[in-house]
Design an enzyme around this catalytic site. Structure first.
Site, PDB file in Angstrom:
ATOM      1  N   ASP A   1      14.260   2.045   9.367  1.00 23.16           N
ATOM      2  CA  ASP A   1      14.766   3.304   8.793  1.00 23.16           C
ATOM      3  C   ASP A   1      16.001   3.059   7.930  1.00 23.16           C
ATOM      4  O   ASP A   1      16.174   3.678   6.871  1.00 23.16           O
ATOM      5  CB  ASP A   1      15.101   4.295   9.910  1.00 23.16           C
ATOM      6  CG  ASP A   1      13.849   4.862  10.576  1.00 23.16           C
ATOM      7  OD1 ASP A   1      12.747   4.643  10.043  1.00 23.16           O
ATOM      8  OD2 ASP A   1      13.997   5.512  11.628  1.00 23.16           O
TER       9      ASP A   1
ATOM     10  N   GLU B   1       6.411   2.947   3.589  1.00 23.34           N
ATOM     11  CA  GLU B   1       7.351   2.152   2.786  1.00 23.34           C
ATOM     12  C   GLU B   1       7.024   2.236   1.303  1.00 23.34           C
ATOM     13  O   GLU B   1       7.488   1.415   0.510  1.00 23.34           O
ATOM     14  CB  GLU B   1       7.344   0.692   3.248  1.00 23.34           C
ATOM     15  CG  GLU B   1       6.072  -0.085   2.978  1.00 23.34           C
ATOM     16  CD  GLU B   1       5.054   0.025   4.099  1.00 23.34           C
ATOM     17  OE1 GLU B   1       4.271  -0.922   4.250  1.00 23.34           O
ATOM     18  OE2 GLU B   1       5.026   1.039   4.823  1.00 23.34           O
TER      19      GLU B   1
ATOM     20  N   ASP C   1       6.238  -0.609  -3.301  1.00 21.35           N
ATOM     21  CA  ASP C   1       5.988  -0.876  -1.890  1.00 21.35           C
ATOM     22  C   ASP C   1       6.913  -2.001  -1.433  1.00 21.35           C
ATOM     23  O   ASP C   1       6.974  -3.054  -2.081  1.00 21.35           O
ATOM     24  CB  ASP C   1       4.522  -1.275  -1.687  1.00 21.35           C
ATOM     25  CG  ASP C   1       4.161  -1.407  -0.212  1.00 21.35           C
ATOM     26  OD1 ASP C   1       3.558  -0.465   0.314  1.00 21.35           O
ATOM     27  OD2 ASP C   1       4.477  -2.445   0.392  1.00 21.35           O
ATOM     28  N   ILE C   2       7.644  -1.786  -0.329  1.00 22.18           N
ATOM     29  CA  ILE C   2       8.541  -2.819   0.191  1.00 22.18           C
ATOM     30  C   ILE C   2       7.695  -3.912   0.835  1.00 22.18           C
ATOM     31  O   ILE C   2       6.867  -3.641   1.703  1.00 22.18           O
ATOM     32  CB  ILE C   2       9.526  -2.236   1.226  1.00 22.18           C
ATOM     33  CG1 ILE C   2      10.351  -1.104   0.601  1.00 22.18           C
ATOM     34  CG2 ILE C   2      10.446  -3.326   1.768  1.00 22.18           C
ATOM     35  CD1 ILE C   2      11.235  -0.363   1.596  1.00 22.18           C
TER      36      ILE C   2
ATOM     37  N   ASN D   1       9.767  -4.298  10.647  1.00 19.04           N
ATOM     38  CA  ASN D   1       9.785  -3.320  11.737  1.00 19.04           C
ATOM     39  C   ASN D   1       9.498  -3.981  13.081  1.00 19.04           C
ATOM     40  O   ASN D   1      10.156  -3.700  14.083  1.00 19.04           O
ATOM     41  CB  ASN D   1       8.743  -2.226  11.480  1.00 19.04           C
ATOM     42  CG  ASN D   1       9.377  -0.931  10.985  1.00 19.04           C
ATOM     43  OD1 ASN D   1      10.572  -0.709  11.148  1.00 19.04           O
ATOM     44  ND2 ASN D   1       8.575  -0.079  10.389  1.00 19.04           N
TER      45      ASN D   1
END
Length: 310
Positions: A72, A98, A55-56, A63
């Site tokens: 993106d 993500e 997971d980022i 965002n």
């Protein structure tokens, strides 16, 4: 010729149905099929198989701050970085949002941890092509068949819980489900109920507050928490003590919310008067934490984190 064309079109549609259009990696549906096949093979030949959930970190904040187009771009670049970092026998796909998944055929739990740590380092050192080269991190959960789980659903749940543990313990790290800190985390969550949930929300709010003021602190607070956690574990402190120390690492700079932006963001050296204001952050941080009974024991640590004991 018409039948050939129809067959080609059908193959193309099947490919689209199994591919994430943004990253061009296998999508959620394709990953489930691939994992099912790998686990069947592992069971047939009595081999191991490991799963990574990635997971980022802070992706929602990215965002919100830079826009979905930048998000993106990060997702595509992250996907490319994963593809170039894993072994040739491994498979990577986008689980959704993500989150990404890596399937590691025949990897032992120990090998899976090494591979995951290699991915974590590669991500943290990479300069993503937004905002002039931004450094991001990811949290990784590791689970292995048959050591941590005996079927597909249990393996996915184990990897997901391990990733959640990595997030809760400070982000930018690799954790397996049988990691003592992760086990303690879930035991505590099961026993803590509403009070534990409220404390977690408070801590996360405070961390978000200081990180939004100074984006450079995101990586710093995670690094400090990780270093003091590792040091505490090496000193064979109890899991409860390790968690308290790591929490202090995450919150040690909370007082910087009181420092003016002109000082906090100043590119050059500070004047003596500015240094005097900067030095107040440990006092302010201690005062803020002192108002929250459940984490009041952290006050001496935060108040003294810049003192010279010599």
């Amino acid at each position: 010729e018409k039948n050939i064309k129809l067959a080609e079109n059908n193959t193309h549609l099947q490919s689209l149905a199994r591919t994430d259009p943004l990253t061009e990696l296998p999508n959620h549906r394709a990953l489930l099929t691939m994992l099912k096949q790998e686990l069947e093979r592992a069971q047939r030949y009595s081999r191991s198989c490991a799963l990574l959930f990635l997971d980022i970190d802070h992706f929602k904040a990215l965002n919100d701050s830079y826009g979905h187009a930048a998000g993106d771009t990060v997702l595509r670049e992250f996907a490319s970085l994963l593809s170039s970092t894993i072994r040739s026998v491994d498979s990577v796909g986008r689980w959704g949002g993500e989150e990404f998944v890596v399937i590691l055929p025949e990897a032992t739990p120990e090998e899976a941890l090494v591979i995951a740590e290699g991915i974590r380092k590669a991500v943290s050192f990479h300069a993503f092509e937004i905002s002039g080269g931004m450094h991001l991190t990811c949290s990784i959960g590791v689970a292995s068949y048959p050591d941590h789980a005996r079927d597909q659903d249990a393996l996915m749940t184990a990897a997901d819980q391990a990733m959640y543990g990595a997030k809760r313990l400070g982000r930018n790290q690799v954790r397996a489900l049988n990691d003592p800190a992760v086990t303690a985390l879930f035991d505590e969550a099961a026993e803590g109920g509403r009070e534990e949930s409220a404390l977690r929300g408070t801590v996360e709010a405070l961390i978000t507050l200081v990180e939004e003021r100074d984006i450079s602190l995101r990586h710093h607070t995670q690094q400090v928490a990780g270093l003091v956690r590792d040091l505490s574990l090496a000193m064979e402190m109890s899991v409860e003590e390790v968690q308290v120390v790591a929490l202090a690492g995450l919150l040690h700079d909370i007082g910087k919310v009181a420092i003016p932006d002109a000082i906090l963001q100043k590119p050059g050296p500070l004047t003596e008067e500015e240094w005097a204001q900067m030095r107040r952050h440990s006092v302010v941080g201690a005062e803020v934490i002192g108002h929250i009974p459940s984490i009041r024991p952290l006050v001496p640590v935060i108040r003294a984190h810049h003192e010279r004991w010599d």
